[in-house]
Design a protein around this motif. Sequence first.
Motif, PDB file in Angstrom:
ATOM      1  N   ALA A  17      47.306  41.315  37.969  1.00  0.00           N
ATOM      2  CA  ALA A  17      46.364  40.367  38.578  1.00  0.00           C
ATOM      3  C   ALA A  17      45.301  41.096  39.398  1.00  0.00           C
ATOM      4  CB  ALA A  17      47.125  39.367  39.449  1.00  0.00           C
ATOM      5  N   ALA A  21      41.390  40.764  38.583  1.00  0.00           N
ATOM      6  CA  ALA A  21      40.428  40.274  39.579  1.00  0.00           C
ATOM      7  C   ALA A  21      39.267  41.251  39.738  1.00  0.00           C
ATOM      8  CB  ALA A  21      41.128  40.043  40.920  1.00  0.00           C
ATOM      9  N   ASP A  26      36.193  39.017  41.135  1.00  0.00           N
ATOM     10  CA  ASP A  26      36.670  37.811  41.812  1.00  0.00           C
ATOM     11  C   ASP A  26      37.283  38.206  43.155  1.00  0.00           C
ATOM     12  OD1 ASP A  26      37.977  35.511  42.712  1.00  0.00           O
ATOM     13  OD2 ASP A  26      38.592  34.920  40.695  1.00  0.00           O
ATOM     14  N   ASP A  28      37.936  36.492  45.933  1.00  0.00           N
ATOM     15  CA  ASP A  28      38.983  35.627  46.489  1.00  0.00           C
ATOM     16  C   ASP A  28      40.333  35.878  45.813  1.00  0.00           C
ATOM     17  OD1 ASP A  28      37.304  34.459  48.375  1.00  0.00           O
ATOM     18  OD2 ASP A  28      36.668  32.881  46.990  1.00  0.00           O
ATOM     19  N   ALA A  29      40.324  35.998  44.490  1.00  0.00           N
ATOM     20  CA  ALA A  29      41.571  36.280  43.771  1.00  0.00           C
ATOM     21  C   ALA A  29      42.126  37.640  44.179  1.00  0.00           C
ATOM     22  CB  ALA A  29      41.339  36.223  42.264  1.00  0.00           C
TER      23      ALA A  29
END
Length: 143
Positions: A17, A21, A26, A28-29
């Motif tokens: 992940a 991200a 991304d 926020d992720a």
Amino acid sequence: MAAKTQLNGSADEVESAFYDAISRADLDALMALWAEDEEVVCIHPGSTRQIGHAAIRRSWEAIFERGSVHIQPVQLHATHNLMTAVHSIIEEVHRTNDGAQEVHILATNIYVKTPHGWRIAMHHASVAAGKPPIDSFKASVLH
């Protein structure tokens, strides 16, 4: 800090992940994957040590201003126990506008098991010149 979602998987899934991200820029992720402890640390290649969520967020914001970064983690060496996981990785970095200089990134990702699942406690990456080393584990496997 906003409430974090439960990640009941493994440190490997958090790592996947993390790189996903980054590839999507991304923020926020990416930040949702860090442990809630304010002692979290991030060291980017050629940069200073960033301690705490605010500093780490600012450092990734600066990186993402230039667009996403496609990092392919390869040659993972992992050490796990019940509460921590340490991953030593060679990263292949791909940016379309970069020159042809041959480098690879050596990274260490440290994960801790929290009440919210596995989280990143530290990411430390540094540039290593030359070709990536041969994966000695794969090289020793006979077919």
